[in-house]
Scaffold this active site. Structure first.
Site, PDB file in Angstrom:
ATOM      1  N   ILE B   6      71.750 -23.693  39.094  1.00 13.16           N
ATOM      2  CA  ILE B   6      72.205 -25.088  39.139  1.00 13.16           C
ATOM      3  C   ILE B   6      73.467 -25.250  38.315  1.00 13.16           C
ATOM      4  O   ILE B   6      73.451 -25.097  37.086  1.00 13.16           O
ATOM      5  CB  ILE B   6      71.091 -26.040  38.653  1.00 13.16           C
ATOM      6  N   GLY B   7      74.555 -25.499  39.011  1.00  9.66           N
ATOM      7  CA  GLY B   7      75.850 -25.651  38.355  1.00  9.66           C
ATOM      8  C   GLY B   7      76.259 -27.116  38.291  1.00  9.66           C
ATOM      9  O   GLY B   7      75.441 -27.998  38.537  1.00  9.66           O
ATOM     10  N   ASN B   8      77.518 -27.348  37.962  1.00  8.39           N
ATOM     11  CA  ASN B   8      77.968 -28.728  37.799  1.00  8.39           C
ATOM     12  C   ASN B   8      78.119 -29.490  39.108  1.00  8.39           C
ATOM     13  O   ASN B   8      78.175 -30.714  39.101  1.00  8.39           O
ATOM     14  CB  ASN B   8      79.288 -28.760  37.019  1.00  8.39           C
ATOM     15  N   THR B  10      76.565 -28.035  42.411  1.00  3.39           N
ATOM     16  CA  THR B  10      75.552 -27.696  43.424  1.00  3.39           C
ATOM     17  C   THR B  10      74.297 -27.042  42.847  1.00  3.39           C
ATOM     18  O   THR B  10      74.322 -26.439  41.773  1.00  3.39           O
ATOM     19  CB  THR B  10      76.114 -26.689  44.471  1.00  3.39           C
ATOM     20  N   TYR B  68      76.120 -16.978  21.980  1.00  3.50           N
ATOM     21  CA  TYR B  68      76.328 -18.055  20.995  1.00  3.50           C
ATOM     22  C   TYR B  68      75.650 -19.328  21.479  1.00  3.50           C
ATOM     23  O   TYR B  68      75.349 -19.482  22.651  1.00  3.50           O
ATOM     24  CB  TYR B  68      77.814 -18.248  20.675  1.00  3.50           C
ATOM     25  N   GLY B  72      76.900 -21.395  28.096  1.00  3.33           N
ATOM     26  CA  GLY B  72      76.180 -21.761  29.321  1.00  3.33           C
ATOM     27  C   GLY B  72      75.255 -20.629  29.769  1.00  3.33           C
ATOM     28  O   GLY B  72      75.625 -19.446  29.725  1.00  3.33           O
ATOM     29  N   ASP B  74      74.405 -19.771  32.676  1.00  2.84           N
ATOM     30  CA  ASP B  74      74.929 -19.006  33.822  1.00  2.84           C
ATOM     31  C   ASP B  74      75.798 -17.841  33.343  1.00  2.84           C
ATOM     32  O   ASP B  74      75.727 -16.732  33.862  1.00  2.84           O
ATOM     33  CB  ASP B  74      75.689 -19.910  34.804  1.00  2.84           C
ATOM     34  N   SER B  92      83.358 -24.473  39.574  1.00  2.00           N
ATOM     35  CA  SER B  92      84.040 -25.674  39.048  1.00  2.00           C
ATOM     36  C   SER B  92      84.883 -25.274  37.849  1.00  2.00           C
ATOM     37  O   SER B  92      86.012 -25.718  37.691  1.00  2.00           O
ATOM     38  CB  SER B  92      83.031 -26.713  38.579  1.00  2.00           C
TER      39      SER B  92
END
Lengths: 205, 205
Positions: B6-8, B10, B68, B72, B74, B92
């Site tokens: 799940i990205g920004n 889709t 860190y 993110g 992903d 994105s």
């Protein structure tokens, strides 16, 4: 006599001594009755100014053959100011132009600080950081804030320093870029000085 | 069993063979009854998914100390996929992460193609160009279209090629970035392969 550099966000005036800005959105150019020598990169405003007799476009003084067709007049006028060097004009966009022996070599356009900050924020609110212009560029980052600053600045830094010629900084964000390029010279009035020279040569009576 | 990244913008699903996308704005995750192993970089959605028992967060399988705090998930899962190399995930945002001897060295975040194109357009409609990924990077440009493409791509290219280690491209814009970095390998399912591995190790029954 006034000089005015009209960019994408402001009318930037110079009265020979001091400079000040007016917002592109609210300022009415017909409110000025003095003679104004200007350059303008905004087509809509350029059209409006054609009907105001006291607003004189300095673009007529330029030999456009030395440059390329769609090159912004602000970049051209900046290039006319120097014989050798890199000019970085840091505004809404950051334009980088190289001049050698008074010849325009070429240049590129990078998003300005404010627009780029908005871009990261629009991608994700988790990337909404103020850039750190003193980020360590010699080491890949391990924090998100530095990952964003490094992303914006490192490649730009590598490119600009690769020319190995003196850099002149101008535009509203010149001070910020100076933190990244401490060896560069800041010249806030580069454009106005060049406009003054053009005006003298070309509108002399 | 499904996997979902799940990205920004889709929900990106993988059923073990094929992948497909659903818009972040319209898709309802509770419409799925199957078991879904997911990673997610969107805090709001992450919160929503905590209430759906069939959605299992693969983040619990990660030893976060190797990375860190605000990195993110992903990017982390991508790094888990390789032992040595640069991973460029072009969505994105374009994230660039370096792994050496299975250790995360560091990485940076650059705006993705679509967002950066919008940025230039927002600065000025005169800069509204589709990027030319085959722009000549060995010569400073003399057209506006190339000045914009060069601005976006040249520094990025200099930085990524400076590592001198193999580059793996993934994400929706991998093909575009491949034009810039023809020596890189495209691996569309890098993230899903890594997620599958994590699921096997950590959710094995």
């Amino acid at each position: 006599m006034l000089f005015c550099d009209i960019g994408n966000t402001t009318y930037h005036f110079f009265d020979g001594k001091n400079s000040y800005k007016e917002s592109i959105k609210s300022f009415d150019p017909s409110s000025i009755t003095q003679e104004v020598f200007f350059i303008c990169v905004v087509p809509d405003i350029l059209q409006k100014l054609q009907h105001l007799q006291n607003w004189k476009n300095l673009e007529v003084c330029i030999d456009r053959k030395k440059y390329y067709d769609t090159m912004g007049i602000d970049r051209i006028v900046a290039c006319e100011a120097i014989d050798n060097g890199v000019i970085i004009d840091a505004g809404s966009a950051i334009t980088v132009d190289v001049v050698k022996n008074s010849e325009f070599v070429g240049g590129f356009i990078y998003p300005g600080v404010t627009f780029m900050q908005k871009t990261y924020k629009n991608i994700s609110k988790l990337l909404d950081y103020k850039f750190n212009f003193e980020v360590n560029l010699s080491k890949l980052p391990k924090t998100s804030k530095d990952a964003v600053s490094y992303g914006y600045l490192k490649g730009f830094y590598l490119e600009v320093t690769s020319y190995n010629i003196p850099v002149v900084l101008t535009g509203g964000d010149a001070e910020l870029i100076h933190q990244l390029l401490p060896d560069a010279t800041i010249d806030e009035n580069l454009l106005f000085r060049s406009m003054k020279k053009l005006q003298k040569v070309c509108f002399a009576r």
